[in-house]
Design an enzyme around this catalytic site. Structure first.
Site, PDB file in Angstrom:
ATOM      1  CB  CYS A  47       4.783   7.372   5.838  1.00 20.46           C
ATOM      2  SG  CYS A  47       5.187   9.070   5.418  1.00 20.46           S
ATOM      3  CB  CYS A  99       6.094  12.909   8.792  1.00 25.01           C
ATOM      4  SG  CYS A  99       5.548  12.340   7.168  1.00 25.01           S
ATOM      5  CB  CYS A 119      -6.987   8.196  -4.766  1.00 19.23           C
ATOM      6  SG  CYS A 119      -6.267   8.309  -6.390  1.00 19.23           S
TER       7      CYS A 119
HETATM    8 ZN   LIG Z   1       4.900  10.075   7.462  1.00 20.80          ZN
END
Ligand SMILES: [Zn+2]
Length: 131
Positions: A47, A99, A119
């Site tokens: 991320c 998060c 996606c």
């Molecule tokens: Zn995150």
């Protein structure tokens, strides 16, 4: 993560403008413009907001959509899915479970073994290459 931003102002400081728009404002980058849609390198996609491991290059495939596409997350529970009815469409939004950052959408036209297509915006990802 101890350095997780607590406010939108802190997120704005941590992320570049494109990452902020995608992760925090659920924007979608233009197809074929992101840095990972055509990436072939092996590694772990984290991320871009918090560093959590989200997808493995082992499950990445060429969907032809212009966005990085995966058939499953690296681990159950790493991504959160919720119904998104914006733009008059019923889609399933995918967020980072850690998060809350917006990643993209999941569709049911993916390949085996899951039949799913995650996606994902390149801007929401950070590839940690192997080797
Ligand atoms: Zn995150």
């Amino acid at each position: 993560m101890t350095d997780m931003p607590q406010t939108e102002a802190e997120w704005r400081q941590k992320l570049d403008p494109e990452q902020y728009q995608v992760l925090r404002e659920a924007a979608t980058e233009r197809a074929f413009t992101g840095k990972y849609w055509n990436a072939k390198a092996h590694g772990t996609y984290r991320c871009a907001g918090c560093g959590e491991e989200l997808f493995s290059s082992d499950t990445k495939y060429d969907s032809g959509s212009g966005w990085p596409s995966f058939y499953q997350p690296i681990q159950l529970g790493k991504v959160a899915e919720q119904t998104d009815t914006s733009y008059g469409m019923a889609r399933t939004e995918v967020r980072c479970a850690n998060c809350g950052g917006h990643l993209g959408h999941v569709f049911d036209d993916g390949p085996n073994p899951t039949g799913l297509r995650y996606c994902i915006n390149s801007a929401a990802l950070d590839l940690e290459e192997e080797g």
